[in-house]
Each structure stands twice: as C-alpha cells, then as structure tokens.
Design an enzyme around this catalytic site. Structure first.
Site, mmCIF file in Angstrom:
data_model
loop_
_atom_site.group_PDB
_atom_site.id
_atom_site.type_symbol
_atom_site.label_atom_id
_atom_site.label_comp_id
_atom_site.label_asym_id
_atom_site.label_seq_id
_atom_site.Cartn_x
_atom_site.Cartn_y
_atom_site.Cartn_z
ATOM 1 N N ASP A 1 -1.848 6.334 6.454
ATOM 2 C CA ASP A 1 -2.908 5.526 5.851
ATOM 3 C C ASP A 1 -3.269 4.474 6.892
ATOM 4 O OD1 ASP A 1 -4.478 3.665 4.547
ATOM 5 O OD2 ASP A 1 -3.107 3.376 2.842
ATOM 6 N N TRP B 1 0.818 -1.216 0.000
ATOM 7 C CA TRP B 1 0.000 0.000 0.000
ATOM 8 C C TRP B 1 0.847 1.260 0.000
ATOM 9 C CZ3 TRP B 1 -4.387 -0.381 -2.068
ATOM 10 C CH2 TRP B 1 -5.167 -1.526 -1.912
ATOM 11 N N LYS C 1 -12.777 -1.911 5.825
ATOM 12 C CA LYS C 1 -12.029 -2.889 6.609
ATOM 13 C C LYS C 1 -12.596 -2.964 8.029
ATOM 14 C CE LYS C 1 -9.473 -2.798 2.916
ATOM 15 N NZ LYS C 1 -8.247 -2.068 2.716
HETATM 16 C C1 LIG Z 1 -7.769 -1.436 1.364
HETATM 17 C C2 LIG Z 1 -6.662 -0.448 1.500
HETATM 18 C C3 LIG Z 1 -6.521 0.641 0.627
HETATM 19 C C4 LIG Z 1 -7.348 0.800 -0.627
HETATM 20 O O1 LIG Z 1 -8.594 1.153 -0.435
HETATM 21 P P1 LIG Z 1 -9.624 1.310 -1.657
HETATM 22 O O2 LIG Z 1 -10.852 1.681 -0.910
HETATM 23 O O3 LIG Z 1 -9.710 0.008 -2.375
HETATM 24 O O4 LIG Z 1 -9.135 2.396 -2.531
HETATM 25 C C5 LIG Z 1 -5.507 1.543 0.870
HETATM 26 N N1 LIG Z 1 -4.671 1.388 1.893
HETATM 27 C C6 LIG Z 1 -4.761 0.351 2.735
HETATM 28 C C7 LIG Z 1 -3.781 0.226 3.846
HETATM 29 C C8 LIG Z 1 -5.760 -0.593 2.566
HETATM 30 O O5 LIG Z 1 -5.854 -1.643 3.402
#
Ligand SMILES: *Cc1c(COP(=O)(O)O)cnc(C)c1O
Length: 368
Positions: A175, A101, A199
């Site tokens: 993030d 990521w 998530k």
């Molecule tokens: C799932 C995830 C993303 C991406 O998210 P989207 O909603 O698919 O754009 C970005 N960063 C992390 C750490 C993630 O787990």
C-alpha cells in the site's frame, strides 16, 4: 497569487501549475470544445489523455512491461477488500502491521481469507519497524501485505523487504498510497502496489493499481466484476466509466513531475532528493527543540508525514490558530493520535517547510 502552504494529509495540496493548467483548460480542452468532464471516456480525446497518463507514469516510476497499470475507483480502503478478492484465493495471507492503515487492511482481509499477523509494532505504539528477519512468514501465504508509508503514524519503509532473501518466495503487496512517486520503487520485489491518488498524484476518486501480469486471473467467485483486476486490465481500465477528470488531473501531475529537476536528477529522483531535504529540515528542528517531539525511530521516519507533539498539549489550539494566521494550513494531527502532523508531499516546496519551521521556532519562543 501567493497561496498559503497546505499541510493536509489528504486530499492534499497539488502543484499550483497543475491547478492553473486545469483552470485554463476547464471549458475547452485543447480545442475540443469540451471540458474533460464532459467527454465520452470512449472518445479519441479521452483516449489520448488516458494513454499519455499511463505512459508518463510508467516512465516516472520505471514500471516494467510485465506489470499492468490499472486506473480504478474505491480508494485504498476498497483495495483492502479488492486485493484479497483478487490475490488470496480465499487462502492464507500474511500481514505486517505497522500502523493504522496496515491494521485496517488486515481486519478487512479477514472477511475474505485467512489473514495472519506476521509481525506487529503495536507493543511499540507504532513507532518502529519490526526487522524483516523477525517476520513470521508462512510458505503457504498467497501474498505478504505491507504498508510502505503509514500516513497516520509517520512510519516509512526505507527499503522494500526482499521476501526471496527471507526464504519466502511469495508476492509482496504494498500500500503505497501516501508516498507513491516520492521515491523510486524496486519492482523486482513487488507483486502488486496500490494507492489512492489524493495524497501525491491528484484529486480523490482515482485509485492506482500496478500488478504483475502473472497474478491476474485468479479472482474469487464473489469478486465484483468491476473490481476483478483481469477484467480491468483486459479492458484497459475502461470496463466501466473510469474517474475521467481525476485521471486527467493525475496526468497533468505526471507531466509536472517529469519537468522537475534537482541538479542532474529528474522526475521522481529529483523529488526524492527534495523530499529528503524537506524531511531532514523539519526533523532536525523538532529534535533540537525543547517544545516539540516526534517519537518515531529515526530509521523509519516518514519523509511524507511528520507527526509531532507539543510537550504542553494545552497549547495545541493556540499553535494551530497561529499557524493558520501565518498561512500554514491543516496541521492538526489525526484524531487517533492527536498532536500535529505536517504532510509534506511532492507538491510542498522546501520554502513551505522552512516557513513551518520559522513559525514553530517563533511559537516556541513566545512560550518561554
Ligand atoms: C489515505 C490512505 C488510505 C485510504 O484511502 P481512501 O482513498 O480514503 O480509501 C489507505 N492507505 C494509506 C496508506 C493511506 O494513506
């Protein structure tokens, strides 16, 4: 109604109580005669839903008053562009690359700013965390980007870096998509945080941004108006139609979180205690097993996403189909790393992790 245990990395399992409440309110939200999906976002009913959701989230995560909470769309991947468009001013930004990521964030940011890699665990195949004291940070960086839980690689920062103590007084952008609300956040070390909801907070379609007020108002000229944090903040996340139903579902999840207790602990602190217990149950089983292994350094193993591998990979399909029959769903690892991955977010009870360990032990025995 016993449902199977769902280990999906995202969109992920939600608390059954939340789904039941949404089902009960589906056709008529609290006497309004409307489904939340059918309400004007500018009406009084949805106004209450939005305000309550923000207040509950602020309380759960102890978000200080000088941070703005934005309910946006586009997901984590869109934020990979939206963050530099808002905070980089087209100048230098330092990235700590610790897995898939943060790598994606770095690559996307290069379209908008001078993105630099301050540290990388690529030589270790994303199994360790470079110590903050080794990061090559520049004083000229507009911000430093880290992914605090690498969902695919199963790496989690157990503590946020203190950039000031490292002699680099620039905003930290995190993030926190895949571990938000699983543990407290030290906001004194954060400039901005973002995460997709799917998530740990609710259904897909909602993106949470928490940003320090003094960082607003510096978006690049090319930043889409709907993605300018200041525009979103000034309009209380209603510059355009927000993802109303996803916000409602996240709001129900926040109320569920507030109700959770573990001994004297409540809310996110209670979740953290449970998450520690769940993760240690699974990792300690894996570590003593002859069949399974996890290769992440012990000090940075994720409490949320546990990748593991069978020493005999030809047994992967048998493992997964047996798991499904045992009521354990979506354990297949991410295609980029293979093997298995158990995502054990807030909504996964310890009984689910115990059921997984029991199945893994049973499967290992039958391999002998
Ligand atoms: C799932 C995830 C993303 C991406 O998210 P989207 O909603 O698919 O754009 C970005 N960063 C992390 C750490 C993630 O787990």
């Amino acid at each position: 109604m016993a449902r199977p245990y769902n280990f999906s990395a995202g969109p992920a399992a939600m608390p059954a109580e939340v789904l039941q409440q949404a089902a009960a309110e589906m056709l008529d939200w609290r006497g309004s005669g409307m489904s939340v999906m059918e309400m004007s976002h500018r009406g009084q009913e949805f106004g209450t839903i939005l305000k309550t959701a923000e207040a509950d989230l602020r309380e759960l995560l102890a978000i200080p008053a000088h941070f703005r909470v934005l309910f946006m769309q586009g997901g984590g991947l869109a934020e990979n562009a939206i963050v530099p468009l808002n905070l980089s001013r087209g100048e230098a930004v330092d990235f700590v690359v610790t897995g898939s990521w943060s790598q994606k964030s770095f690559k996307e940011a290069r379209r908008y700013c001078t993105a630099r890699v301050a540290a990388s665990n690529e030589p270790d195949h994303h199994t360790s965390l470079p110590a903050p004291s080794t990061w090559q940070l520049g004083q000229d960086a507009r911000y430093v980007h880290v992914c605090t839980n690498e969902t695919i690689n199963g790496i989690e920062m157990q503590e946020l870096p203190d950039l000031r103590a490292l002699g680099c007084d620039v905003p930290l952008v995190i993030d926190f998509s895949s571990h938000v609300a699983s543990r407290p956040v030290d906001w004194s070390r954060v400039g901005a945080a973002f995460g997709g909801a799917q998530k740990n907070l609710g259904p897909a379609g909602l993106t949470l941004v928490v940003v320090r007020e003094d960082l607003l108002g510096h978006a690049m000229q090319i930043c889409p108006t709907a993605f300018d944090y200041k525009t979103v903040a000034d309009n209380h996340s209603m510059y355009n139609t927000p993802p109303t139903f996803a916000i409602y579902m996240a709001g129900l999840t926040f109320q569920w979180l507030k109700r959770q207790t573990e001994g004297k602990l409540q809310g996110v602190a209670a979740m953290e205690a449970r998450n520690i217990a769940k993760a240690s149950l699974l990792y300690s089983y894996i570590d003593q097993s002859a069949l399974y292994h996890n290769d992440v350094s012990v000090n940075c193993r994720s409490r949320m996403n546990v990748p593991f591998f069978l020493r005999d990979e030809s047994r992967n399909d048998a493992f997964l189909s047996g798991a499904k029959s045992a009521g354990l769903l979506q354990l297949k690892g991410h295609k980029s790393v293979g093997g298995m991955r158990a995502s054990i977010y807030n909504a996964m009870p310890i009984e689910g992790v115990q059921a997984l360990v029991d199945y893994m032990r049973h499967f290992e025995k039958t391999q002998a």
